[in-house]
Design a protein around this motif. Structure first.
Motif, short mmCIF file in Angstrom:
data_model
loop_
_atom_site.label_atom_id
_atom_site.label_comp_id
_atom_site.label_asym_id
_atom_site.label_seq_id
_atom_site.Cartn_x
_atom_site.Cartn_y
_atom_site.Cartn_z
N ILE A 1 -6.79 -0.92 -4.07
CA ILE A 1 -6.24 0.43 -3.93
C ILE A 1 -5.29 0.38 -2.74
O ILE A 1 -5.69 0.02 -1.64
CB ILE A 1 -7.33 1.48 -3.68
CG1 ILE A 1 -8.29 1.54 -4.87
CG2 ILE A 1 -6.69 2.85 -3.43
CD1 ILE A 1 -9.51 2.42 -4.64
N ILE A 2 -4.04 0.72 -2.99
CA ILE A 2 -3.03 0.80 -1.92
C ILE A 2 -2.45 2.20 -1.95
O ILE A 2 -2.04 2.66 -3.01
CB ILE A 2 -1.90 -0.23 -2.11
CG1 ILE A 2 -2.46 -1.65 -2.09
CG2 ILE A 2 -0.84 -0.06 -1.03
CD1 ILE A 2 -1.42 -2.72 -2.39
N ALA A 3 -2.43 2.86 -0.80
CA ALA A 3 -1.92 4.23 -0.78
C ALA A 3 -1.16 4.52 0.50
O ALA A 3 -1.60 4.15 1.58
CB ALA A 3 -3.07 5.22 -0.94
N ASN A 4 -0.04 5.16 0.33
CA ASN A 4 0.73 5.69 1.45
C ASN A 4 0.71 7.20 1.28
O ASN A 4 1.66 7.81 0.84
CB ASN A 4 2.16 5.14 1.42
CG ASN A 4 2.97 5.61 2.61
OD1 ASN A 4 2.46 6.29 3.48
ND2 ASN A 4 4.23 5.25 2.63
N LEU A 5 -0.43 7.78 1.63
CA LEU A 5 -0.65 9.21 1.44
C LEU A 5 -0.05 10.01 2.60
O LEU A 5 0.12 9.49 3.70
CB LEU A 5 -2.16 9.47 1.35
CG LEU A 5 -2.88 8.75 0.22
CD1 LEU A 5 -4.38 8.89 0.38
CD2 LEU A 5 -2.42 9.26 -1.12
N ALA B 1 5.87 15.97 1.12
CA ALA B 1 5.43 14.59 0.83
C ALA B 1 4.77 13.93 2.04
O ALA B 1 4.14 12.89 1.91
CB ALA B 1 6.63 13.76 0.39
N LEU B 2 4.88 14.54 3.21
CA LEU B 2 4.36 13.93 4.43
C LEU B 2 3.19 14.70 5.05
O LEU B 2 2.44 14.14 5.84
CB LEU B 2 5.47 13.82 5.47
CG LEU B 2 6.68 12.99 5.06
CD1 LEU B 2 7.77 13.12 6.10
CD2 LEU B 2 6.29 11.55 4.86
N TYR B 3 3.05 15.98 4.71
CA TYR B 3 2.05 16.83 5.35
C TYR B 3 0.66 16.54 4.81
O TYR B 3 0.39 16.65 3.62
CB TYR B 3 2.40 18.30 5.15
CG TYR B 3 1.43 19.25 5.80
CD1 TYR B 3 1.19 19.19 7.17
CD2 TYR B 3 0.73 20.19 5.05
CE1 TYR B 3 0.30 20.05 7.78
CE2 TYR B 3 -0.16 21.06 5.65
CZ TYR B 3 -0.37 20.98 7.01
OH TYR B 3 -1.26 21.83 7.61
N LYS C 1 -4.07 20.13 8.34
CA LYS C 1 -4.10 20.51 9.75
C LYS C 1 -4.18 19.31 10.69
O LYS C 1 -3.44 19.20 11.65
CB LYS C 1 -5.27 21.46 10.01
CG LYS C 1 -5.33 21.98 11.42
CD LYS C 1 -6.46 22.96 11.60
CE LYS C 1 -6.53 23.46 13.03
NZ LYS C 1 -7.63 24.40 13.24
N LEU C 2 -5.09 18.38 10.42
CA LEU C 2 -5.24 17.18 11.26
C LEU C 2 -4.57 15.96 10.64
O LEU C 2 -4.68 14.86 11.16
CB LEU C 2 -6.72 16.89 11.51
CG LEU C 2 -7.50 17.98 12.22
CD1 LEU C 2 -8.97 17.64 12.31
CD2 LEU C 2 -6.93 18.24 13.61
N GLY C 3 -3.92 16.16 9.49
CA GLY C 3 -3.24 15.05 8.81
C GLY C 3 -4.17 14.19 7.97
O GLY C 3 -3.74 13.20 7.40
N LEU C 4 -5.44 14.57 7.89
CA LEU C 4 -6.43 13.71 7.23
C LEU C 4 -6.96 14.25 5.90
O LEU C 4 -7.79 13.61 5.27
CB LEU C 4 -7.62 13.50 8.17
CG LEU C 4 -7.30 12.72 9.43
CD1 LEU C 4 -8.45 12.77 10.40
CD2 LEU C 4 -6.96 11.29 9.08
N LEU D 1 -4.61 1.60 3.44
CA LEU D 1 -4.07 2.94 3.61
C LEU D 1 -3.19 2.99 4.85
O LEU D 1 -3.60 2.55 5.93
CB LEU D 1 -5.20 3.96 3.79
CG LEU D 1 -6.26 4.05 2.69
CD1 LEU D 1 -7.39 4.96 3.12
CD2 LEU D 1 -5.64 4.54 1.40
N GLU D 2 -1.99 3.54 4.71
CA GLU D 2 -1.16 3.76 5.88
C GLU D 2 -1.68 4.99 6.61
O GLU D 2 -2.02 6.00 5.99
CB GLU D 2 0.30 3.96 5.50
CG GLU D 2 1.18 4.11 6.72
CD GLU D 2 2.66 4.20 6.42
OE1 GLU D 2 3.42 4.40 7.39
OE2 GLU D 2 3.06 4.09 5.26
N ILE D 3 -1.74 4.89 7.94
CA ILE D 3 -2.29 5.97 8.76
C ILE D 3 -1.41 6.21 9.98
O ILE D 3 -0.57 5.40 10.32
CB ILE D 3 -3.73 5.65 9.22
CG1 ILE D 3 -3.74 4.40 10.13
CG2 ILE D 3 -4.66 5.48 8.03
CD1 ILE D 3 -5.07 4.15 10.85
N SER D 4 -1.68 7.31 10.63
CA SER D 4 -1.09 7.57 11.94
C SER D 4 -1.97 6.87 12.98
O SER D 4 -3.19 6.88 12.86
CB SER D 4 -1.06 9.07 12.22
OG SER D 4 -0.81 9.32 13.59
#
Length: 105
Positions: free
Chosen positions: A13-17, A35-37, A40-43, A65-68
């Motif tokens: 599973i690969i995701a750039n959520l 597409a980026l929001y 509230k906490l980005g999660l 998963l790409e994350i901040s």
């Protein structure tokens, strides 16, 4: 997602959520903000995916998963709650910041 894969073997599973907060969106010039929001906490969406994957029989599966960089601790906590068997590794970006969470099930 869940119903369509419940009885299938999943290896990857690969995701750039979306993972940006409202504050972070203010610094994004041209991208479609929807597409980026990520809530509230980005999660919101990332946590939802992790919860869903806990309901699927994932053996020998890799999740990327790409994350901040600011979300690392919170995501690790969610993974430990819903996927306690997962091995967690963090991959840094070119600037040395946490950017990818790698889960090995």
């Amino acid at each position: 997602l869940l119903e369509s894969v419940k009885n299938k073997k999943i290896d990857l599973i690969i995701a750039n959520l979306p993972y940006l907060t409202l504050k972070e969106l203010k610094n994004v010039p041209q991208e479609p903000k929807k597409a980026l929001y990520g809530g509230k906490l980005g999660l919101c969406i990332i946590n939802h995916l992790i919860k869903q994957t806990s309901q699927i029989n994932l053996k020998n599966c890799l999740i990327l998963l790409e994350i901040s960089p600011f979300q690392t601790k919170a995501i690790k906590k969610t993974v430990k709650k819903y996927l306690p068997q997962a091995k967690i590794k963090i991959i840094n970006d070119l600037n040395g910041k946490n950017r990818i969470i790698k889960l090995i099930l």
